[in-house]
Design a protein around this motif. Structure first.
Motif, short mmCIF file in Angstrom:
data_model
loop_
_atom_site.label_atom_id
_atom_site.label_comp_id
_atom_site.label_asym_id
_atom_site.label_seq_id
_atom_site.Cartn_x
_atom_site.Cartn_y
_atom_site.Cartn_z
N GLY A 119 0.85 -0.94 0.07
CA GLY A 119 0.10 0.04 -0.03
C GLY A 119 0.92 1.22 -0.16
O GLY A 119 2.12 1.19 0.68
N ILE A 120 0.69 2.35 -0.59
CA ILE A 120 1.23 3.57 -0.75
C ILE A 120 0.25 4.60 -0.04
O ILE A 120 -0.50 4.90 -0.80
CB ILE A 120 1.61 3.90 -2.27
CG1 ILE A 120 2.45 2.64 -2.72
CG2 ILE A 120 2.26 5.09 -2.40
CD1 ILE A 120 2.28 2.62 -4.43
N SER A 121 0.91 5.44 1.03
CA SER A 121 0.38 6.57 1.50
C SER A 121 0.65 7.83 0.70
O SER A 121 1.81 7.61 -0.23
CB SER A 121 0.68 6.79 3.01
OG SER A 121 0.28 5.76 3.90
N ILE A 122 0.22 9.09 1.09
CA ILE A 122 0.60 10.12 0.49
C ILE A 122 0.85 11.49 1.49
O ILE A 122 0.23 11.31 2.24
CB ILE A 122 -0.49 10.78 -0.78
CG1 ILE A 122 0.19 11.91 -1.28
CG2 ILE A 122 -1.60 11.18 0.00
CD1 ILE A 122 -0.55 12.09 -2.75
N GLY A 123 2.32 11.91 1.19
CA GLY A 123 2.88 12.91 2.21
C GLY A 123 2.75 14.05 1.59
O GLY A 123 3.81 14.35 0.95
N ILE A 124 1.84 15.05 2.00
CA ILE A 124 2.09 16.48 1.21
C ILE A 124 2.09 17.61 2.54
O ILE A 124 2.98 18.18 2.63
CB ILE A 124 0.86 16.82 0.46
CG1 ILE A 124 0.60 15.79 -0.53
CG2 ILE A 124 0.84 18.09 0.03
CD1 ILE A 124 -0.69 16.02 -1.56
N THR A 125 1.22 17.11 3.52
CA THR A 125 1.06 18.27 4.64
C THR A 125 2.34 18.25 5.50
O THR A 125 2.75 17.16 5.78
CB THR A 125 -0.32 17.84 5.52
OG1 THR A 125 -1.33 17.75 4.38
CG2 THR A 125 -0.78 19.04 6.25
N GLU A 126 2.49 19.44 5.90
CA GLU A 126 3.46 19.94 6.82
C GLU A 126 3.16 20.92 8.00
O GLU A 126 1.82 21.60 7.62
CB GLU A 126 4.61 20.46 6.28
CG GLU A 126 5.26 19.49 5.30
CD GLU A 126 6.73 19.95 4.79
OE1 GLU A 126 7.27 21.12 5.19
OE2 GLU A 126 7.13 19.38 3.64
N PRO A 127 3.96 21.00 9.05
CA PRO A 127 3.32 21.73 10.09
C PRO A 127 2.92 23.24 9.70
O PRO A 127 2.21 23.78 10.09
CB PRO A 127 4.34 21.86 11.38
CG PRO A 127 5.05 20.36 11.04
CD PRO A 127 4.70 20.01 9.66
N GLU A 128 3.73 23.80 8.73
CA GLU A 128 3.56 24.89 8.45
C GLU A 128 2.96 25.03 7.03
O GLU A 128 2.82 26.04 6.30
CB GLU A 128 5.01 25.78 8.40
CG GLU A 128 5.61 25.90 9.75
CD GLU A 128 4.75 26.35 10.62
OE1 GLU A 128 3.90 27.37 10.37
OE2 GLU A 128 4.92 25.94 11.94
N ALA A 129 2.91 24.06 6.55
CA ALA A 129 2.10 23.87 4.85
C ALA A 129 0.86 23.19 5.01
O ALA A 129 1.08 21.79 4.83
CB ALA A 129 3.23 23.64 4.11
N GLY A 130 -0.27 23.80 5.48
CA GLY A 130 -1.48 22.65 5.30
C GLY A 130 -2.31 23.29 4.04
O GLY A 130 -1.81 22.74 2.96
#
Ligand SMILES: Cc1cc2nc3c(=O)[nH]c(=O)nc-3n(C[C@H](O)[C@H](O)[C@H](O)COP(=O)(O)OP(=O)(O)OC[C@H]3O[C@@H](n4cnc5c(N)ncnc54)[C@H](O)[C@@H]3O)c2cc1C
Length: 385
Positions: A119-130
């Protein structure tokens, strides 16, 4: 314009429901957890429910986007964990690899995903980049035949059941969106770790990811910058996948409340005898039909390679995420106190559709994008110094 589903589309959804009843439903008994999700993923692959829209030459079924979403909606109606697996293993992060990956990447990631093995997740969001996703700071630098990542992501779904995350990150230092590319990071890569997860309203875990000189082979770079627009155009199919899940949950809540209203008696009459309840059911049905039509339009109008029109995607997202919340809320109301307890399925249905106004671009961000399309000009949200 044809508003009827084709015979094949009806057959697909009927088959999905039959597979659920016969093979998947029994597996759902007992506590949930990563092992169960992985077993369900394998079982769904065995019954042809994964890789629905992915190209046949990469191991998928090559279905059109609309057919894919109809199956996802059906599986979500049956059980939300099945809708989640159907979505993530068809219209999820894998879509970008199927579209832009090298043949080697498609063999290593798309094929095993269609077989239910990974399975593959997606990582975009960061603490200062919602919402301001392009403000992301996670950096990738190429060193010989490796790429080295440093940074942090948050609110990433399904990390505990998946083997990889498609990590959006910066390859350049200009600070512009054009620096952003994507790397497929194995969860056992040196320098990679993740939190134990935060429980959200729908009892799902959301994870923080940490990249501390995380080293990944260069062959796992999907796009080394200059292609944020390309990533987002595939991400619109992912958005429609999650919208189809909201429709599936709203329909399940509506069906449940309708059946309950015909059984439960007060004042010596069924609830469905009261005009106040009848009008609620009518409103719910109107919203459900409109939600489906907007979703199906965006899917049916997708380009030959399955990329939907961004504005039609945003319109579907704004309407469906609001309609689904209202339908689930009304369903709870029709059940009274029963609806408000976790003994009944509606609290969970409400909680999962509630997230749809936040993830994948919030309601407000999609309204901004619709306004920009209506006014035919980019409307920057950035405050410039
Ligand atoms: C269930 C769930 C699953 C998720 N899964 C993932 C995942 O797998 N991978 C991942 O990378 N991320 C994931 N996310 C994170 C999600 O993408 C972010 O929550 C989303 O982008 C919003 O960012 P934020 O939460 O930081 O809110 P903020 O950006 O801080 O926004 C807060 C509020 O301000 C509003 N707002 C912000 N900017 C504007 C503007 N310009 N105009 C008007 N209103 C504005 C927003 O609409 C929101 O209501 C998930 C989130 C949820 C809830």
């Amino acid at each position: 314009m044809d508003f009827q589903l084709s015979e094949r589309q009806v057959e697909l959804t009927t088959a999905g429901r039959e597979i659920y009843e016969r093979h998947l439903r029994p597996m759902l008994d007992g506590p949930s957890g990563p092992e169960k999700t992985r077993a369900l993923r394998l079982a769904m692959a065995e019954h042809g429910l994964l890789g629905l829209n992915l190209p046949e030459k990469q191991g998928g079924l090559g279905l059109p986007l609309l057919d894919t979403l109809l199956v996802t909606q059906t599986m979500q109606h049956c059980h939300s964990s099945l809708g989640g697996i159907a979505h993530r293993s068809s219209t999820g992060a894998v879509g970008a690899i199927a579209e832009y990956g090298t043949e080697d990447q498609q063999e290593r990631f798309v094929r095993p995903l269609c077989e239910g093995k990974i399975g593959i997740s997606i990582g975009i969001t960061e603490p200062e980049a919602g919402s301001a996703a392009t403000a992301m700071k996670t950096r990738a630098r190429i060193e010989g035949d490796e790429v080295v990542l440093n940074g942090r992501k948050q609110f990433v779904s399904a990390v505990n059941v998946n083997h990889y995350t498609l990590v959006y990150c910066r390859f350049g230092t200009t600070g512009k969106a054009s620096d952003i590319g994507a790397v497929i990071v194995p969860h056992d890569a040196p320098g990679f770790s993740h939190s134990s997860g935060t429980v959200n309203m729908a009892d799902e875990l959301l994870f923080e990811l940490y990249f501390d000189d995380c080293r990944v082979p260069l062959s796992n770079v999907l796009i080394d910058g200059g292609a944020f627009g390309k990533l987002i155009s595939v991400y619109n199919a992912e958005r429609l996948g999650s919208i189809s899940r909201m429709v599936g949950s709203a329909e399940a809540a509506y069906d449940y409340a309708l059946a309950y209203s015909k059984e439960r008696k007060q004042f010596n009459r069924e609830l469905s005898d009261f005009q106040g309840i009848q009008w609620m059911l009518a409103e719910m049905r109107v919203k459900l039909d409109a939600a489906k039509l907007l979703l199906y339009r965006a899917a049916a109008n997708a380009s030959a390679n399955g990329l939907p029109n961004p504005t039609e995607t945003s319109i579907a997202k704004v309407f469906v995420s609001q309609a689904a919340k209202q339908i689930c809320d009304d369903a709870i109301q029709i059940l009274g106190a029963n609806g408000y307890t976790k003994e009944y399925p509606l609290v969970h249905r409400y909680a999962e559709v509630r997230g749809g106004s936040i993830y994948g671009g919030s309601l407000q961000i999609h309204k901004n994008m619709i306004a920009s399309a209506i006014l035919e000009r980019p409307i920057s949200q950035w405050k410039r110094d």
